[in-house]
Scaffold this motif. Sequence first.
Motif, PDB file in Angstrom:
ATOM      1  N   GLY A   5      47.708 -31.939  -8.014  1.00 37.61           N
ATOM      2  CA  GLY A   5      49.464 -32.505  -7.766  1.00 37.61           C
ATOM      3  C   GLY A   5      49.716 -31.279  -6.642  1.00 37.61           C
ATOM      4  O   GLY A   5      50.736 -31.253  -5.851  1.00 37.61           O
ATOM      5  N   HIS A   6      49.675 -30.225  -7.542  1.00 34.25           N
ATOM      6  CA  HIS A   6      50.200 -29.123  -7.445  1.00 34.25           C
ATOM      7  C   HIS A   6      49.667 -28.268  -5.386  1.00 34.25           C
ATOM      8  O   HIS A   6      50.468 -28.009  -4.738  1.00 34.25           O
ATOM      9  CB  HIS A   6      49.692 -27.981  -8.320  1.00 34.25           C
ATOM     10  CG  HIS A   6      50.649 -27.305  -9.334  1.00 34.25           C
ATOM     11  ND1 HIS A   6      52.064 -27.882  -9.154  1.00 34.25           N
ATOM     12  CD2 HIS A   6      50.385 -27.563 -11.286  1.00 34.25           C
ATOM     13  CE1 HIS A   6      52.577 -27.590 -10.593  1.00 34.25           C
ATOM     14  NE2 HIS A   6      51.549 -27.646 -11.295  1.00 34.25           N
ATOM     15  N   LEU A   7      48.205 -29.064  -5.428  1.00 38.30           N
ATOM     16  CA  LEU A   7      47.150 -28.432  -4.559  1.00 38.30           C
ATOM     17  C   LEU A   7      47.451 -28.981  -3.079  1.00 38.30           C
ATOM     18  O   LEU A   7      47.920 -28.474  -2.655  1.00 38.30           O
ATOM     19  CB  LEU A   7      46.157 -28.467  -5.197  1.00 38.30           C
ATOM     20  CG  LEU A   7      45.212 -28.097  -4.506  1.00 38.30           C
ATOM     21  CD1 LEU A   7      45.029 -26.248  -4.751  1.00 38.30           C
ATOM     22  CD2 LEU A   7      43.533 -28.439  -5.167  1.00 38.30           C
ATOM     23  N   THR A  30      56.702 -25.206  -9.323  1.00 40.24           N
ATOM     24  CA  THR A  30      56.837 -25.027 -11.091  1.00 40.24           C
ATOM     25  C   THR A  30      56.659 -27.581 -11.176  1.00 40.24           C
ATOM     26  O   THR A  30      56.386 -27.773 -10.359  1.00 40.24           O
ATOM     27  CB  THR A  30      57.856 -25.119 -11.835  1.00 40.24           C
ATOM     28  OG1 THR A  30      59.165 -25.253 -11.006  1.00 40.24           O
ATOM     29  CG2 THR A  30      58.552 -23.167 -11.790  1.00 40.24           C
ATOM     30  N   ASP A  31      56.873 -27.116 -12.536  1.00 41.01           N
ATOM     31  CA  ASP A  31      56.369 -28.394 -12.622  1.00 41.01           C
ATOM     32  C   ASP A  31      57.462 -29.430 -12.251  1.00 41.01           C
ATOM     33  O   ASP A  31      58.357 -29.473 -12.367  1.00 41.01           O
ATOM     34  CB  ASP A  31      55.815 -29.377 -13.586  1.00 41.01           C
ATOM     35  CG  ASP A  31      54.562 -28.259 -14.295  1.00 41.01           C
ATOM     36  OD1 ASP A  31      53.052 -28.069 -13.637  1.00 41.01           O
ATOM     37  OD2 ASP A  31      54.151 -28.245 -15.697  1.00 41.01           O
ATOM     38  N   ASN A  32      56.693 -30.723 -11.862  1.00 45.08           N
ATOM     39  CA  ASN A  32      57.812 -31.653 -11.068  1.00 45.08           C
ATOM     40  C   ASN A  32      57.207 -32.733 -10.590  1.00 45.08           C
ATOM     41  O   ASN A  32      55.389 -33.015 -10.462  1.00 45.08           O
ATOM     42  CB  ASN A  32      58.182 -30.475  -9.490  1.00 45.08           C
ATOM     43  CG  ASN A  32      56.946 -30.429  -8.210  1.00 45.08           C
ATOM     44  OD1 ASN A  32      57.254 -31.304  -7.806  1.00 45.08           O
ATOM     45  ND2 ASN A  32      56.910 -30.272  -8.287  1.00 45.08           N
ATOM     46  N   ASN A  50      46.237 -36.441 -10.827  1.00 45.13           N
ATOM     47  CA  ASN A  50      45.551 -35.026 -11.531  1.00 45.13           C
ATOM     48  C   ASN A  50      46.501 -33.875 -11.310  1.00 45.13           C
ATOM     49  O   ASN A  50      46.650 -34.163 -10.082  1.00 45.13           O
ATOM     50  CB  ASN A  50      43.752 -34.608 -11.324  1.00 45.13           C
ATOM     51  CG  ASN A  50      43.332 -33.664 -11.464  1.00 45.13           C
ATOM     52  OD1 ASN A  50      44.227 -32.374 -11.525  1.00 45.13           O
ATOM     53  ND2 ASN A  50      42.009 -33.475 -11.947  1.00 45.13           N
ATOM     54  N   HIS A  51      46.898 -34.115 -12.329  1.00 43.92           N
ATOM     55  CA  HIS A  51      48.153 -33.232 -11.970  1.00 43.92           C
ATOM     56  C   HIS A  51      47.745 -31.385 -11.620  1.00 43.92           C
ATOM     57  O   HIS A  51      48.822 -31.097 -10.213  1.00 43.92           O
ATOM     58  CB  HIS A  51      48.258 -32.076 -13.775  1.00 43.92           C
ATOM     59  CG  HIS A  51      49.609 -30.996 -13.534  1.00 43.92           C
ATOM     60  ND1 HIS A  51      50.721 -31.641 -13.836  1.00 43.92           N
ATOM     61  CD2 HIS A  51      49.419 -30.055 -13.916  1.00 43.92           C
ATOM     62  CE1 HIS A  51      51.817 -30.698 -13.579  1.00 43.92           C
ATOM     63  NE2 HIS A  51      51.011 -29.090 -13.779  1.00 43.92           N
ATOM     64  N   LEU A  52      46.554 -31.066 -11.474  1.00 41.18           N
ATOM     65  CA  LEU A  52      46.177 -29.710 -10.427  1.00 41.18           C
ATOM     66  C   LEU A  52      46.430 -30.431  -9.004  1.00 41.18           C
ATOM     67  O   LEU A  52      46.573 -29.711  -8.018  1.00 41.18           O
ATOM     68  CB  LEU A  52      45.006 -29.102 -10.937  1.00 41.18           C
ATOM     69  CG  LEU A  52      44.784 -28.920 -12.383  1.00 41.18           C
ATOM     70  CD1 LEU A  52      43.466 -27.995 -12.496  1.00 41.18           C
ATOM     71  CD2 LEU A  52      46.149 -27.661 -12.756  1.00 41.18           C
ATOM     72  N   VAL A  77      48.106 -21.040  -9.274  1.00 42.15           N
ATOM     73  CA  VAL A  77      48.461 -20.519  -9.912  1.00 42.15           C
ATOM     74  C   VAL A  77      49.947 -21.261 -11.161  1.00 42.15           C
ATOM     75  O   VAL A  77      50.954 -21.012 -10.943  1.00 42.15           O
ATOM     76  CB  VAL A  77      49.180 -18.995  -9.870  1.00 42.15           C
ATOM     77  CG1 VAL A  77      47.946 -18.005  -9.455  1.00 42.15           C
ATOM     78  CG2 VAL A  77      50.185 -18.971  -8.641  1.00 42.15           C
ATOM     79  N   SER A  78      49.362 -21.633 -12.432  1.00 43.77           N
ATOM     80  CA  SER A  78      50.175 -22.224 -13.217  1.00 43.77           C
ATOM     81  C   SER A  78      49.730 -21.285 -15.016  1.00 43.77           C
ATOM     82  O   SER A  78      49.164 -20.444 -14.758  1.00 43.77           O
ATOM     83  CB  SER A  78      49.558 -23.952 -13.225  1.00 43.77           C
ATOM     84  OG  SER A  78      48.564 -23.881 -13.644  1.00 43.77           O
ATOM     85  N   GLY A  79      50.417 -22.315 -15.930  1.00 43.25           N
ATOM     86  CA  GLY A  79      50.530 -22.021 -17.320  1.00 43.25           C
ATOM     87  C   GLY A  79      49.078 -21.650 -17.561  1.00 43.25           C
ATOM     88  O   GLY A  79      48.028 -21.017 -18.697  1.00 43.25           O
TER      89      GLY A  79
END
Length: 322
Positions: free
Chosen positions: A110-112, A286-288, A106-108, A131-133
């Motif tokens: 990943g950010h978290l 940012t996305d990575n 899950n991309h989110l 806080v993403s796009g």
Amino acid sequence: MDVLGIESSCDDTACAVVGAGGVSADVVHSQAVHEAFGGVVPELASRAHAENLVPVVRAALARAGLRRPDAVAATAGPGLLPAVLVGFSFGKALAAGWGLPFVAVNHLEGHLLAPLLEDPAPEMPYLGLLVSGGHTALYRVDRVGSYQLLGSTVDDAVGEAFDKVARMLGLPYPGGPHVDRLAAAGRAEIPFPRPKVGRFDVSLSGLKTAVRLYVERHPDSPAEVVAASFQAAVCDLLVDRVRNAVEETGIRRVAIGGGAAANAGIRAAIAAGPWASFLPPRHRCTDNAAMIASCARLRLLAGHPPSPWEATARARWAVGDP
Ligand code: KG4
Ligand code: ZN
């Protein structure tokens, strides 16, 4: 355990390797094709992913000095489905070909969990402001796989609002970094509204409209003052929500993630709060793919099973849902 991660949910084609020693490769190819359109064109993004994936994955393996990892992970969503599907299918095929476990990430999530790649990493539980796009949400992170959504936006995401304000100011896409740069040169003197909903939610559509009306009525107003005032409103709003969440939960560790967490104003505002703040470096906000590989690695180490071969991509996927 070395995990190779692939990220293709939007306009970045990325591949990284994360192991016991941390990130051993982190390659991001940002697509430039979308600039002329003022936004990401899904079909162009998918085609560019198809073009870029082999060189990006090869570069990551070479940089990590690895012929083959121990597991493969790929973003399965949420995101632009045609774009997600390219990296996702590629990652799954790699895993199948190599005979390795595959993790649909899950991309989110990943950010978290990206702040856990840093030293010092936040101890759990911590509060994660995403806080993403496409997303804006505040979570309580108790352990890998266990998250509680405390608050979110009821309309626009923070990154989206930055991009829309950038457009009003005649700045190129993606506008967030441009507004960030402009804001640094201006004074936040326009009293834009800070629309709150309940104790933990925000509404950014009202703020965006207020900026639009202001720009229409004051066409000569310096762009840097508008940018600084808009950014200050966003920062106040986010800090206020985080403050309520800290009070409510008693958790005094706050981490941020997502593209807009690269914003200088947001970083300074969170860093100034009466809590311990964890701000990953900008390229990990940012996305990575490092965050995708790391998320999968943490999930496997925590005992979560690899994904079944039937796993597929999804446009919508709440963090923590199976
Ligand atoms: O997380 P991300 O790279 O992709 C998504 O998952 O959405 O976030 C992209 C968003 C875009 O809206 C972009 O304008 C915004 O993050 N962004 C910024 C900054 N850098 C990227 N917004 C404000 N200030 C920045 N420095
Ligand atoms: Zn993202």
